[in-house]
Design a protein around this motif. Structure first.
Motif, PDB file in Angstrom:
ATOM      1  N   GLY A 171       0.821  -1.207   0.000  1.00 17.22           N
ATOM      2  CA  GLY A 171       0.000   0.000   0.000  1.00 17.22           C
ATOM      3  C   GLY A 171       0.851   1.251   0.000  1.00 17.22           C
ATOM      4  O   GLY A 171       2.036   1.219  -0.311  1.00 17.22           O
ATOM      5  N   LYS A 172       0.202   2.343   0.374  1.00 18.41           N
ATOM      6  CA  LYS A 172       0.877   3.645   0.336  1.00 18.41           C
ATOM      7  C   LYS A 172       0.690   4.330   1.682  1.00 18.41           C
ATOM      8  O   LYS A 172      -0.435   4.431   2.182  1.00 18.41           O
ATOM      9  CB  LYS A 172       0.206   4.464  -0.772  1.00 18.41           C
ATOM     10  N   LEU A 173       1.787   4.846   2.235  1.00 16.42           N
ATOM     11  CA  LEU A 173       1.679   5.611   3.477  1.00 16.42           C
ATOM     12  C   LEU A 173       1.599   7.101   3.150  1.00 16.42           C
ATOM     13  O   LEU A 173       2.427   7.630   2.399  1.00 16.42           O
ATOM     14  CB  LEU A 173       2.916   5.334   4.348  1.00 16.42           C
ATOM     15  N   VAL A 174       0.579   7.752   3.687  1.00 21.43           N
ATOM     16  CA  VAL A 174       0.443   9.202   3.520  1.00 21.43           C
ATOM     17  C   VAL A 174       0.622   9.813   4.908  1.00 21.43           C
ATOM     18  O   VAL A 174      -0.194   9.610   5.809  1.00 21.43           O
ATOM     19  CB  VAL A 174      -0.932   9.571   2.919  1.00 21.43           C
ATOM     20  N   TYR A 175       1.743  10.517   5.071  1.00 25.14           N
ATOM     21  CA  TYR A 175       2.132  11.034   6.386  1.00 25.14           C
ATOM     22  C   TYR A 175       1.847  12.536   6.423  1.00 25.14           C
ATOM     23  O   TYR A 175       2.480  13.322   5.718  1.00 25.14           O
ATOM     24  CB  TYR A 175       3.623  10.732   6.575  1.00 25.14           C
ATOM     25  N   VAL A 196      -2.771   4.411   3.659  1.00 21.85           N
ATOM     26  CA  VAL A 196      -2.943   4.655   5.098  1.00 21.85           C
ATOM     27  C   VAL A 196      -2.512   6.068   5.471  1.00 21.85           C
ATOM     28  O   VAL A 196      -1.384   6.485   5.182  1.00 21.85           O
ATOM     29  CB  VAL A 196      -2.122   3.633   5.926  1.00 21.85           C
ATOM     30  N   LEU A 197      -3.420   6.787   6.123  1.00 21.94           N
ATOM     31  CA  LEU A 197      -3.121   8.164   6.523  1.00 21.94           C
ATOM     32  C   LEU A 197      -2.717   8.230   7.988  1.00 21.94           C
ATOM     33  O   LEU A 197      -3.382   7.634   8.853  1.00 21.94           O
ATOM     34  CB  LEU A 197      -4.362   9.038   6.314  1.00 21.94           C
ATOM     35  N   VAL A 198      -1.636   8.958   8.238  1.00 24.60           N
ATOM     36  CA  VAL A 198      -1.128   9.093   9.606  1.00 24.60           C
ATOM     37  C   VAL A 198      -0.929  10.574   9.927  1.00 24.60           C
ATOM     38  O   VAL A 198      -0.356  11.321   9.130  1.00 24.60           O
ATOM     39  CB  VAL A 198       0.222   8.341   9.763  1.00 24.60           C
ATOM     40  N   ASN A 199      -1.421  10.995  11.083  1.00 20.06           N
ATOM     41  CA  ASN A 199      -1.191  12.350  11.576  1.00 20.06           C
ATOM     42  C   ASN A 199       0.192  12.363  12.243  1.00 20.06           C
ATOM     43  O   ASN A 199       0.387  11.769  13.295  1.00 20.06           O
ATOM     44  CB  ASN A 199      -2.305  12.688  12.592  1.00 20.06           C
ATOM     45  N   GLY A 200       1.172  12.997  11.595  1.00 21.69           N
ATOM     46  CA  GLY A 200       2.558  12.828  12.025  1.00 21.69           C
ATOM     47  C   GLY A 200       3.248  14.061  12.567  1.00 21.69           C
ATOM     48  O   GLY A 200       2.618  15.076  12.863  1.00 21.69           O
ATOM     49  N   SER A 201       4.556  13.930  12.669  1.00 20.30           N
ATOM     50  CA  SER A 201       5.369  15.022  13.213  1.00 20.30           C
ATOM     51  C   SER A 201       6.453  15.409  12.204  1.00 20.30           C
ATOM     52  O   SER A 201       7.084  14.532  11.598  1.00 20.30           O
ATOM     53  CB  SER A 201       6.041  14.537  14.501  1.00 20.30           C
ATOM     54  N   ARG A 202       6.664  16.702  12.055  1.00 23.66           N
ATOM     55  CA  ARG A 202       7.683  17.166  11.114  1.00 23.66           C
ATOM     56  C   ARG A 202       9.066  16.679  11.510  1.00 23.66           C
ATOM     57  O   ARG A 202       9.902  16.386  10.667  1.00 23.66           O
ATOM     58  CB  ARG A 202       7.645  18.698  11.020  1.00 23.66           C
ATOM     59  N   SER A 203       9.304  16.594  12.813  1.00 26.48           N
ATOM     60  CA  SER A 203      10.639  16.208  13.257  1.00 26.48           C
ATOM     61  C   SER A 203      10.925  14.733  12.958  1.00 26.48           C
ATOM     62  O   SER A 203      12.052  14.272  13.107  1.00 26.48           O
ATOM     63  CB  SER A 203      10.806  16.489  14.742  1.00 26.48           C
ATOM     64  N   TYR A 204       9.907  13.991  12.554  1.00 24.43           N
ATOM     65  CA  TYR A 204      10.072  12.551  12.336  1.00 24.43           C
ATOM     66  C   TYR A 204      10.067  12.184  10.841  1.00 24.43           C
ATOM     67  O   TYR A 204      10.215  11.032  10.475  1.00 24.43           O
ATOM     68  CB  TYR A 204       8.928  11.839  13.079  1.00 24.43           C
ATOM     69  N   CYS A 205       9.897  13.219   9.982  1.00 31.67           N
ATOM     70  CA  CYS A 205       9.769  12.966   8.535  1.00 31.67           C
ATOM     71  C   CYS A 205      10.919  12.169   7.931  1.00 31.67           C
ATOM     72  O   CYS A 205      10.699  11.235   7.152  1.00 31.67           O
ATOM     73  CB  CYS A 205       9.692  14.292   7.777  1.00 31.67           C
ATOM     74  N   THR A 206      12.146  12.560   8.255  1.00 32.00           N
ATOM     75  CA  THR A 206      13.292  11.894   7.635  1.00 32.00           C
ATOM     76  C   THR A 206      13.331  10.431   8.049  1.00 32.00           C
ATOM     77  O   THR A 206      13.590   9.552   7.225  1.00 32.00           O
ATOM     78  CB  THR A 206      14.617  12.570   8.059  1.00 32.00           C
ATOM     79  N   HIS A 207      13.041  10.194   9.314  1.00 29.38           N
ATOM     80  CA  HIS A 207      13.042   8.827   9.821  1.00 29.38           C
ATOM     81  C   HIS A 207      11.968   7.996   9.103  1.00 29.38           C
ATOM     82  O   HIS A 207      12.212   6.864   8.685  1.00 29.38           O
ATOM     83  CB  HIS A 207      12.788   8.862  11.325  1.00 29.38           C
ATOM     84  N   CYS A 256      10.965  27.263  14.583  1.00 28.35           N
ATOM     85  CA  CYS A 256      12.256  26.556  14.498  1.00 28.35           C
ATOM     86  C   CYS A 256      12.205  25.436  13.464  1.00 28.35           C
ATOM     87  O   CYS A 256      13.161  25.214  12.721  1.00 28.35           O
ATOM     88  CB  CYS A 256      12.620  25.936  15.841  1.00 28.35           C
ATOM     89  N   LEU A 257      11.071  24.726  13.420  1.00 28.50           N
ATOM     90  CA  LEU A 257      11.005  23.525  12.568  1.00 28.50           C
ATOM     91  C   LEU A 257      10.794  23.828  11.099  1.00 28.50           C
ATOM     92  O   LEU A 257      11.244  23.079  10.234  1.00 28.50           O
ATOM     93  CB  LEU A 257       9.841  22.639  13.026  1.00 28.50           C
ATOM     94  N   GLU A 258      10.105  24.927  10.829  1.00 29.57           N
ATOM     95  CA  GLU A 258       9.656  25.191   9.468  1.00 29.57           C
ATOM     96  C   GLU A 258      10.780  25.147   8.426  1.00 29.57           C
ATOM     97  O   GLU A 258      10.739  24.384   7.477  1.00 29.57           O
ATOM     98  CB  GLU A 258       8.937  26.532   9.408  1.00 29.57           C
ATOM     99  N   GLN A 259      11.804  25.976   8.648  1.00 25.12           N
ATOM    100  CA  GLN A 259      12.869  26.077   7.666  1.00 25.12           C
ATOM    101  C   GLN A 259      13.671  24.780   7.596  1.00 25.12           C
ATOM    102  O   GLN A 259      14.012  24.304   6.516  1.00 25.12           O
ATOM    103  CB  GLN A 259      13.786  27.267   7.981  1.00 25.12           C
ATOM    104  N   VAL A 260      13.909  24.212   8.774  1.00 25.76           N
ATOM    105  CA  VAL A 260      14.691  22.971   8.837  1.00 25.76           C
ATOM    106  C   VAL A 260      14.015  21.904   7.988  1.00 25.76           C
ATOM    107  O   VAL A 260      14.645  21.199   7.203  1.00 25.76           O
ATOM    108  CB  VAL A 260      14.800  22.487  10.302  1.00 25.76           C
ATOM    109  N   LEU A 261      12.683  21.813   8.122  1.00 25.82           N
ATOM    110  CA  LEU A 261      11.953  20.767   7.405  1.00 25.82           C
ATOM    111  C   LEU A 261      12.051  20.963   5.895  1.00 25.82           C
ATOM    112  O   LEU A 261      12.330  20.032   5.150  1.00 25.82           O
ATOM    113  CB  LEU A 261      10.485  20.739   7.825  1.00 25.82           C
TER     114      LEU A 261
END
Ligand SMILES: Nc1ncnc2c1ncn2[C@@H]1O[C@H](COP(=O)(O)OP(=O)(O)OP(=O)(O)O)[C@@H](O)[C@H]1O
Ligand SMILES: O=P(O)(O)OC[C@H]1O[C@H](OP(=O)(O)O)[C@H](O)[C@@H]1O
Length: 201
Positions: free
Chosen positions: A3-7, A93-104, A148-153
């Motif tokens: 399937g497809k993960l949509v984060y 599958v849709l997941v409500n996620g965190s920007r700090s976890y995107c790379t992982h 803080c997170l915006e630009q980093v992401l």
């Protein structure tokens, strides 16, 4: 069949949960929304999640009960292992996620589609206040985290060439829901087409 993960990510208050709740009423075929496990007190306004103590959370985590988990805003968040079963069954599958976890997440699920929910900055604070879940002090901390997170992401996504879809939720919620629904249909159809061609080749 994979399937497809949509984060779904974006600043606190950008509307991830509202979008998912609205979608839940009219979800495209073969799409699933994951319920999160959170160490937030039960009956908190907003998202319907499974509330657990930090001790229980850590126990589930240690026993491998989460497909993914992260910490933010003084809370712990987990996505149950069912995620992998749904993906194995070919679901989107849709997941409500965190920007700090995107790379992982993109390392764990290389085909992930990241939906970056955006909202005009001047609207964010008011939306968080209107929601009434956090104190003013907590809201200030969340807005600070956002800055803080915006630009980093953005840099991380560009650098690692992770594909993402930018969804503006500054206007009426129904407009953003419609856009997301259209995109989901496109992703689901693309997956079905690619499965058909793999099968035929
Ligand atoms: N398009 C919109 N117009 C007006 N209000 C909105 C819109 N989208 C969401 N809201 C409101 O903004 C507040 C924050 O939305 P929501 O809780 O869905 O954000 P979130 O991204 O899930 O936040 P968090 O990451 O903190 O859980 C809610 O009170 C919600 O009703
Ligand atoms: O700021 P970042 O890392 O993107 O997100 C951190 C976490 O905080 C928010 O949850 P909530 O507002 O506590 O439900 C998000 O949903 C996410 O899980």
């Amino acid at each position: 069949m994979a399937g497809k993960l949509v984060y779904m990510v974006g600043p606190s208050g950008s509307g991830k949960d509202s979008l998912l709740q609205a979608l839940a009423n009219d979800l495209p075929h073969d799409c699933v929304i994951m319920k999160r496990v959170i160490t937030r007190p039960e009956n908190s306004p907003g998202e319907v999640a499974d509330s657990v103590s930090m001790q229980s959370f850590e126990q589930i985590e240690a026993q491998g009960g989460f497909a993914m988990s992260w910490r933010a805003n003084g809370l712990a968040y987990g996505i149950p292992k069912d995620l992998d079963r749904h993906l194995g069954e070919g679901k989107t599958v849709l997941v409500n996620g965190s920007r700090s976890y995107c790379t992982h997440v993109s390392q764990l699920y290389p085909d992930v589609i990241i939906v970056l929910v955006a909202v005009r900055p001047e609207l964010l604070r008011q939306r968080l206040i209107n929601r009434g879940r956090e104190s003013l002090q907590e809201i200030t901390l969340r807005l600070e985290r956002n800055r803080c997170l915006e630009q980093v992401l953005h840099n991380k996504l560009a650098l690692r060439q992770i594909s993402f879809f930018l969804l503006d939720n500054s206007g009426d919620l129904s407009l953003a829901v419609e856009q997301l629904r259209d995109k989901l249909e496109t992703w689901c159809n693309a997956r079905i087409q690619s499965e058909k061609s793999t099968f035929l080749s």
